[in-house]
Each structure stands twice: as structure tokens, then as C-alpha cells.
Design a protein around this motif. Structure first.
Motif, PDB file in Angstrom:
ATOM      1  N   MET A  31       0.835  -1.206   0.000  1.00 23.61           N
ATOM      2  CA  MET A  31       0.000   0.000   0.000  1.00 23.61           C
ATOM      3  C   MET A  31       0.869   1.254   0.000  1.00 23.61           C
ATOM      4  O   MET A  31       0.582   2.228  -0.710  1.00 23.61           O
ATOM      5  CB  MET A  31      -0.945  -0.001   1.202  1.00 23.61           C
ATOM      6  CG  MET A  31      -1.913   1.177   1.228  1.00 23.61           C
ATOM      7  SD  MET A  31      -3.153   1.118  -0.086  1.00 23.61           S
ATOM      8  CE  MET A  31      -4.400   0.062   0.702  1.00 23.61           C
ATOM      9  N   PHE A  32       1.931   1.254   0.790  1.00 20.04           N
ATOM     10  CA  PHE A  32       2.861   2.389   0.761  1.00 20.04           C
ATOM     11  C   PHE A  32       3.413   2.580  -0.654  1.00 20.04           C
ATOM     12  O   PHE A  32       3.428   3.699  -1.175  1.00 20.04           O
ATOM     13  CB  PHE A  32       4.022   2.165   1.734  1.00 20.04           C
ATOM     14  CG  PHE A  32       3.747   2.595   3.145  1.00 20.04           C
ATOM     15  CD1 PHE A  32       3.921   3.920   3.521  1.00 20.04           C
ATOM     16  CD2 PHE A  32       3.338   1.685   4.100  1.00 20.04           C
ATOM     17  CE1 PHE A  32       3.690   4.327   4.822  1.00 20.04           C
ATOM     18  CE2 PHE A  32       3.096   2.088   5.409  1.00 20.04           C
ATOM     19  CZ  PHE A  32       3.262   3.412   5.770  1.00 20.04           C
ATOM     20  N   ASP A  33       3.858   1.501  -1.268  1.00 18.15           N
ATOM     21  CA  ASP A  33       4.405   1.592  -2.625  1.00 18.15           C
ATOM     22  C   ASP A  33       3.373   2.168  -3.587  1.00 18.15           C
ATOM     23  O   ASP A  33       3.687   3.038  -4.414  1.00 18.15           O
ATOM     24  CB  ASP A  33       4.840   0.212  -3.115  1.00 18.15           C
ATOM     25  CG  ASP A  33       6.105  -0.294  -2.437  1.00 18.15           C
ATOM     26  OD1 ASP A  33       6.872   0.534  -1.895  1.00 18.15           O
ATOM     27  OD2 ASP A  33       6.325  -1.520  -2.453  1.00 18.15           O
ATOM     28  N   ALA A  34       2.137   1.692  -3.481  1.00 18.84           N
ATOM     29  CA  ALA A  34       1.087   2.116  -4.403  1.00 18.84           C
ATOM     30  C   ALA A  34       0.734   3.584  -4.208  1.00 18.84           C
ATOM     31  O   ALA A  34       0.513   4.320  -5.182  1.00 18.84           O
ATOM     32  CB  ALA A  34      -0.151   1.241  -4.224  1.00 18.84           C
ATOM     33  N   LEU A  35       0.669   4.037  -2.959  1.00 16.29           N
ATOM     34  CA  LEU A  35       0.336   5.429  -2.688  1.00 16.29           C
ATOM     35  C   LEU A  35       1.406   6.371  -3.223  1.00 16.29           C
ATOM     36  O   LEU A  35       1.112   7.402  -3.843  1.00 16.29           O
ATOM     37  CB  LEU A  35       0.137   5.646  -1.188  1.00 16.29           C
ATOM     38  CG  LEU A  35      -1.142   5.057  -0.602  1.00 16.29           C
ATOM     39  CD1 LEU A  35      -1.079   5.062   0.924  1.00 16.29           C
ATOM     40  CD2 LEU A  35      -2.373   5.817  -1.081  1.00 16.29           C
ATOM     41  N   VAL A  36       2.660   6.030  -2.980  1.00 23.57           N
ATOM     42  CA  VAL A  36       3.760   6.867  -3.460  1.00 23.57           C
ATOM     43  C   VAL A  36       3.781   6.890  -4.982  1.00 23.57           C
ATOM     44  O   VAL A  36       3.910   7.954  -5.612  1.00 23.57           O
ATOM     45  CB  VAL A  36       5.108   6.377  -2.892  1.00 23.57           C
ATOM     46  CG1 VAL A  36       6.271   7.144  -3.527  1.00 23.57           C
ATOM     47  CG2 VAL A  36       5.136   6.544  -1.373  1.00 23.57           C
TER      48      VAL A  36
END
Length: 270
Positions: A31-36
Motif C-alpha cells: 500500500m505504501f508503494d502504491a500510494l507513493v
């Protein structure tokens, strides 16, 4: 890797949805990767004039994935924010580190962002909502600066944004206690823009209204409004420095273990 964020663009509005509904859109490494990645993509997407950020299912975002805390409890490691262990002091994304970029990226988008919040926005999920220009809440929405529960401090760009929104004593009380507060309280504190029966529908309506305005003027307005704040750089770095001091320390690990084991914590003065 299972998809974490969906994006559809229509009439100048990017409809961005967190799509991990079975986990209340909790923040795991993917999720962190996707948001960034999503905020970086939209920053250069031609034709996007406004963004609506929301979560599928019964919550906007419940905060950090419980699996990260379980791993910390078992291993005594650090680096829970954003997945693998990281040097949080490293400025990898301009003024921000990687976990902060998951929030700060939305703040820095050249177009307005509206967060539509239902259910809960806790901890990192609350900070994610702060990255938006506006926050539309459902009447039953609940929020919390929940990091203190885990022996931590807000470290995803929340502090410089909160300082511009909330009265100092209210901010301190919410940060020190981690208590859960209602949509109506959020409105009174300055953390909610409006309360709506259907926040996503209302956010899309306002986003479409914005997309009908001059894109040059809207982008200029956001630049001006972003520049009203005190230089966020020192605050973003201070978040990281303080968090790294706490992560993996005896009292921070005790906070995690006590919460996971559902018992009162036994802290020590060091």
C-alpha cells in the motif's frame, strides 16, 4: 502482488481508491508503494485537474497493518513504516522520506485533493487524510492520532500539516492520548471540511466543479496556499529523528507487546 490502489480519470477528475477493503485498507508495504507511485504518476498526468482519494469498504484506512506490529513484537526490529527496515532520516523524496511521501505526495500534487472518509481513519490512515486539501467525513466517521498506542509518534508528515490546522492544546491532547474522536469533533477542531451522508459523492461533485475552473488559476492557487505554511522541512526531518529514537526501544516494544497481548503495559523510566 495484489492491487492496492485503483485510479480512474474522467472529466478532469482522478478517482483514487484504496482497494484493500478486507483489511480496512490498512497500510502494508504494498500500500505504501502504491500510494507513493500513484501520487507521483498523477503529478505528471496531463488533464488531471482535481483528485478524490477514498477507500473501498467500511473504512477509509485503519492505519498501519497489524502484521507489521506483530513482526515487531516477535523480532524487536524497527522500520515498520513502509515495509522493510529503512533509514527514516534519509530524504529520498524531496523534503520527505519514503513513508512520509505516501502522505506528502498528495499535499504536493499541483492540483487539489479531496479525501472522502467513512468508517475510520486511524494513525497512518489519519495522516493520509491530512495529505488532502479538504476532508469530507461521513457522520459516523472516527479519527485518531493513534501512534502513541504503539509507543510511537506521528511520522508520516502529519505534524507540519496538523500545526496549520489545529489549536495547539487540542493537538497536544489528541497526540498524547491517542483518543478516538468523532466526525463532529473533527469538524470543530478544523480537521474536517464538511460532514456528508455520502462523502465520496460530495467529493466527486466538488472535484468536478473545480475541474471546470481555469487549470492555470487552480494550480497557481495551490502553489500560493502551500507556500503559506512555515517551512515543513525541519518538521519532516524531526519526525523521522524522533521516530528512529523510539523504534525498537524497550518501552516502544512493551507498548506493542501489551497491545497485542491485551494487557496493561509495564513501562520503565530510562
Amino acid at each position: 502482488m495484489e492491487k492496492r490502489v485503483s485510479v480512474s480519470i474522467s472529466e478532469g477528475v482522478a478517482d483514487v481508491r484504496l482497494v484493500r477493503a478486507d483489511k480496512m485498507n490498512a497500510l502494508d508495504a504494498a500500500m505504501f508503494d502504491a500510494l507513493v507511485a500513484t501520487s507521483a504518476r498523477l503529478a505528471h498526468e496531463k488533464g488531471v485537474r482535481a483528485v478524490v482519494l477514498s477507500g473501498e469498504g467500511r473504512a477509509f484506512c485503519a492505519g498501519l497493518d497489524m502484521g507489521r506490529f506483530a513482526a515487531m513484537k516477535d523480532s524487536g526490529g524497527n522500520g515498520i513504516a513502509g515495509g522493510e527496515e529503512r533509514d527514516l532520516k534519509a530524504r529520498t523524496h524531496g523534503l520527505a522520506n519514503f513513508p512520509q511521501a505516501a502522505v506528502w505526495g498528495w499535499r504536493q500534487l499541483p492540483v487539489p485533493v479531496i479525501a472522502a472518509i467513512q468508517g475510520v481513519a486511524f494513525g497512518g490512515g489519519f495522516q493520509l487524510a491530512l495529505g488532502a486539501d479538504m476532508r469530507f467525513l461521513s457522520p459516523d466517521a472516527r479519527m485518531s492520532i493513534m501512534e502513541i498506542k504503539w509507543g510511537l509518534v506521528p511520522d508520516m508528515a502529519g505534524t507540519p500539516i496538523l500545526a496549520s490546522l489545529v489549536r495547539d492544546d487540542i493537538l497536544r491532547e489528541l497526540t498524547y492520548t491517542g483518543r478516538i474522536f468523532s466526525a463532529q469533533e473533527a469538524l470543530s477542531y478544523g480537521l474536517a471540511t464538511r460532514i456528508c451522508d455520502d462523502p465520496r459523492a460530495a467529493a466527486l461533485e466538488v472535484a468536478r466543479e473545480i475541474s471546470g475552473k481555469s487549470p492555470d488559476a487552480i494550480r497557481a492557487a495551490k502553489r500560493l496556499l502551500n507556500n503559506l505554511s512555515v517551512d515543513p522541512g525541519p518538521a519532516l526531518l524531526a519526525e523521522s529523528v524522533e521516530e528512529m529514537k523510539l523504534m525498537g526501544g524497550p518501552n516502544q516494544l512493551e507498548a506493542v507487546r501489551a497491545n497485542m497481548e491485551k494487557r496493561p503495559p509495564r513501562f520503565v523510566d530510562v
